[in-house]
Write a protein that holds these residues in place. Structure first.
Motif, PDB file in Angstrom:
ATOM      1  N   GLU A   8       7.438 -67.972 -52.588  1.00 58.69           N
ATOM      2  CA  GLU A   8       6.546 -69.004 -52.070  1.00 58.69           C
ATOM      3  C   GLU A   8       5.088 -68.564 -52.072  1.00 58.69           C
ATOM      4  N   SER A   9       4.830 -67.255 -52.146  1.00 62.92           N
ATOM      5  CA  SER A   9       3.457 -66.745 -52.082  1.00 62.92           C
ATOM      6  C   SER A   9       2.634 -67.107 -53.307  1.00 62.92           C
ATOM      7  N   ASN A  10       3.289 -67.519 -54.377  1.00 60.50           N
ATOM      8  CA  ASN A  10       2.563 -67.884 -55.602  1.00 60.50           C
ATOM      9  C   ASN A  10       2.164 -69.360 -55.626  1.00 60.50           C
ATOM     10  N   THR A  11       2.596 -70.134 -54.655  1.00 66.08           N
ATOM     11  CA  THR A  11       2.254 -71.552 -54.633  1.00 66.08           C
ATOM     12  C   THR A  11       0.907 -71.760 -53.953  1.00 66.08           C
ATOM     13  N   ILE A  12       0.221 -72.757 -54.409  1.00 67.15           N
ATOM     14  CA  ILE A  12      -1.092 -73.085 -53.852  1.00 67.15           C
ATOM     15  C   ILE A  12      -0.931 -74.325 -52.985  1.00 67.15           C
ATOM     16  N   THR A  13      -1.390 -74.217 -51.768  1.00 65.64           N
ATOM     17  CA  THR A  13      -1.262 -75.338 -50.843  1.00 65.64           C
ATOM     18  C   THR A  13      -2.278 -76.420 -51.184  1.00 65.64           C
ATOM     19  N   PRO A  14      -1.967 -77.664 -50.835  1.00 70.46           N
ATOM     20  CA  PRO A  14      -2.931 -78.748 -51.063  1.00 70.46           C
ATOM     21  C   PRO A  14      -4.261 -78.480 -50.353  1.00 70.46           C
ATOM     22  N   GLY A  15      -4.201 -77.878 -49.164  1.00 71.09           N
ATOM     23  CA  GLY A  15      -5.435 -77.554 -48.440  1.00 71.09           C
ATOM     24  C   GLY A  15      -6.290 -76.555 -49.186  1.00 71.09           C
ATOM     25  N   ALA A  16      -5.639 -75.559 -49.803  1.00 70.31           N
ATOM     26  CA  ALA A  16      -6.380 -74.557 -50.584  1.00 70.31           C
ATOM     27  C   ALA A  16      -7.021 -75.199 -51.807  1.00 70.31           C
ATOM     28  N   LEU A  17      -6.301 -76.131 -52.425  1.00 73.29           N
ATOM     29  CA  LEU A  17      -6.870 -76.835 -53.579  1.00 73.29           C
ATOM     30  C   LEU A  17      -8.086 -77.672 -53.175  1.00 73.29           C
ATOM     31  N   LEU A  18      -7.978 -78.329 -52.026  1.00 71.66           N
ATOM     32  CA  LEU A  18      -9.111 -79.124 -51.542  1.00 71.66           C
ATOM     33  C   LEU A  18     -10.307 -78.237 -51.218  1.00 71.66           C
ATOM     34  N   ASP A  19     -10.059 -77.085 -50.598  1.00 72.90           N
ATOM     35  CA  ASP A  19     -11.147 -76.139 -50.302  1.00 72.90           C
ATOM     36  C   ASP A  19     -11.796 -75.640 -51.583  1.00 72.90           C
ATOM     37  N   HIS A  20     -10.948 -75.327 -52.565  1.00 72.66           N
ATOM     38  CA  HIS A  20     -11.444 -74.846 -53.857  1.00 72.66           C
ATOM     39  C   HIS A  20     -12.328 -75.902 -54.527  1.00 72.66           C
ATOM     40  N   GLU A  21     -11.857 -77.136 -54.522  1.00 72.92           N
ATOM     41  CA  GLU A  21     -12.617 -78.231 -55.153  1.00 72.92           C
ATOM     42  C   GLU A  21     -13.919 -78.490 -54.409  1.00 72.92           C
ATOM     43  N   ALA A  22     -13.892 -78.418 -53.083  1.00 73.10           N
ATOM     44  CA  ALA A  22     -15.105 -78.632 -52.293  1.00 73.10           C
ATOM     45  C   ALA A  22     -16.131 -77.541 -52.585  1.00 73.10           C
ATOM     46  N   LYS A  23     -15.669 -76.302 -52.682  1.00 71.88           N
ATOM     47  CA  LYS A  23     -16.591 -75.194 -52.975  1.00 71.88           C
ATOM     48  C   LYS A  23     -17.161 -75.336 -54.391  1.00 71.88           C
ATOM     49  N   ARG A  24     -16.313 -75.735 -55.334  1.00 72.80           N
ATOM     50  CA  ARG A  24     -16.779 -75.929 -56.713  1.00 72.80           C
ATOM     51  C   ARG A  24     -17.859 -77.007 -56.761  1.00 72.80           C
ATOM     52  N   LYS A  25     -17.627 -78.111 -56.055  1.00 81.52           N
ATOM     53  CA  LYS A  25     -18.614 -79.194 -56.029  1.00 81.52           C
ATOM     54  C   LYS A  25     -19.913 -78.738 -55.373  1.00 81.52           C
ATOM     55  N   GLN A  26     -19.797 -77.958 -54.299  1.00 82.61           N
ATOM     56  CA  GLN A  26     -20.991 -77.453 -53.610  1.00 82.61           C
ATOM     57  C   GLN A  26     -21.808 -76.542 -54.531  1.00 82.61           C
ATOM     58  N   LEU A  27     -21.138 -75.631 -55.228  1.00 83.35           N
ATOM     59  CA  LEU A  27     -21.841 -74.721 -56.136  1.00 83.35           C
ATOM     60  C   LEU A  27     -22.461 -75.478 -57.314  1.00 83.35           C
ATOM     61  N   THR A  28     -21.741 -76.469 -57.815  1.00 80.76           N
ATOM     62  CA  THR A  28     -22.280 -77.290 -58.900  1.00 80.76           C
ATOM     63  C   THR A  28     -23.525 -78.037 -58.440  1.00 80.76           C
ATOM     64  N   SER A  29     -23.472 -78.599 -57.255  1.00 76.98           N
ATOM     65  CA  SER A  29     -24.607 -79.327 -56.701  1.00 76.98           C
ATOM     66  C   SER A  29     -25.811 -78.408 -56.505  1.00 76.98           C
ATOM     67  N   LYS A  30     -25.567 -77.227 -55.942  1.00 79.44           N
ATOM     68  CA  LYS A  30     -26.662 -76.261 -55.756  1.00 79.44           C
ATOM     69  C   LYS A  30     -27.290 -75.877 -57.092  1.00 79.44           C
ATOM     70  N   SER A  31     -26.443 -75.661 -58.080  1.00 72.95           N
ATOM     71  CA  SER A  31     -26.925 -75.262 -59.403  1.00 72.95           C
ATOM     72  C   SER A  31     -27.785 -76.359 -60.034  1.00 72.95           C
ATOM     73  N   LEU A  32     -27.319 -77.587 -59.969  1.00 73.30           N
ATOM     74  CA  LEU A  32     -28.074 -78.694 -60.551  1.00 73.30           C
ATOM     75  C   LEU A  32     -29.401 -78.905 -59.822  1.00 73.30           C
ATOM     76  N   GLU A  33     -29.370 -78.820 -58.501  1.00 73.23           N
ATOM     77  CA  GLU A  33     -30.590 -78.991 -57.715  1.00 73.23           C
ATOM     78  C   GLU A  33     -31.607 -77.890 -58.031  1.00 73.23           C
ATOM     79  N   LEU A  34     -31.131 -76.665 -58.114  1.00 70.61           N
ATOM     80  CA  LEU A  34     -32.015 -75.542 -58.444  1.00 70.61           C
ATOM     81  C   LEU A  34     -32.598 -75.709 -59.849  1.00 70.61           C
ATOM     82  N   SER A  35     -31.774 -76.146 -60.772  1.00 73.32           N
ATOM     83  CA  SER A  35     -32.243 -76.364 -62.143  1.00 73.32           C
ATOM     84  C   SER A  35     -33.312 -77.455 -62.195  1.00 73.32           C
ATOM     85  N   ASP A  36     -33.096 -78.543 -61.465  1.00 76.01           N
ATOM     86  CA  ASP A  36     -34.083 -79.626 -61.427  1.00 76.01           C
ATOM     87  C   ASP A  36     -35.394 -79.160 -60.800  1.00 76.01           C
ATOM     88  N   ASP A  37     -35.286 -78.430 -59.678  1.00 75.18           N
ATOM     89  CA  ASP A  37     -36.483 -77.910 -59.012  1.00 75.18           C
ATOM     90  C   ASP A  37     -37.249 -76.959 -59.927  1.00 75.18           C
TER      91      ASP A  37
END
Length: 97
Positions: A3-32
């Motif tokens: 079971e330790s190799n399975t990814i929980t839905p909560g972990a996937l949501l956290d991963h996606e939220a962090k990815r979106k946050q980093l993408t947003s920061k990157s785009l904002e920094l690039s625009d600035d």
């Protein structure tokens, strides 16, 4: 299978939220930075024009040039620090995958 190799839905949501946050920061920094780059280009042209006419460089002009150059130097350092922080965040994010 373990079971330790399975990814929980909560972990996937956290991963996606962090990815979106980093993408947003990157785009904002690039625009600035793009806007900053345009401003620097304009100032370089202005400084070159002033240098072609040395008689117009009054003490006030010299002081203004110094002030603008100092502000540019500080802003470049801020961008460097923001880029370093973003790169570190991306490295940690990659290691978490």
């Amino acid at each position: 299978m373990s079971e330790s190799n399975t990814i929980t839905p909560g972990a996937l949501l956290d991963h996606e939220a962090k990815r979106k946050q980093l993408t947003s920061k990157s785009l904002e920094l690039s625009d600035d930075f793009s806007k900053f780059s345009d401003e620097c280009s304009f100032l370089c042209d202005a400084f070159a024009a002033v240098a072609r006419e040395p008689e117009c460089i009054t003490p006030q002009t010299s002081e203004g040039i110094w002030h603008v150059c100092y502000k540019l130097k500080i802003q470049v350092r801020k961008y460097r620090d923001q880029i370093d922080t973003l790169h570190n965040d991306l490295r940690h994010f990659k290691l978490e995958q």
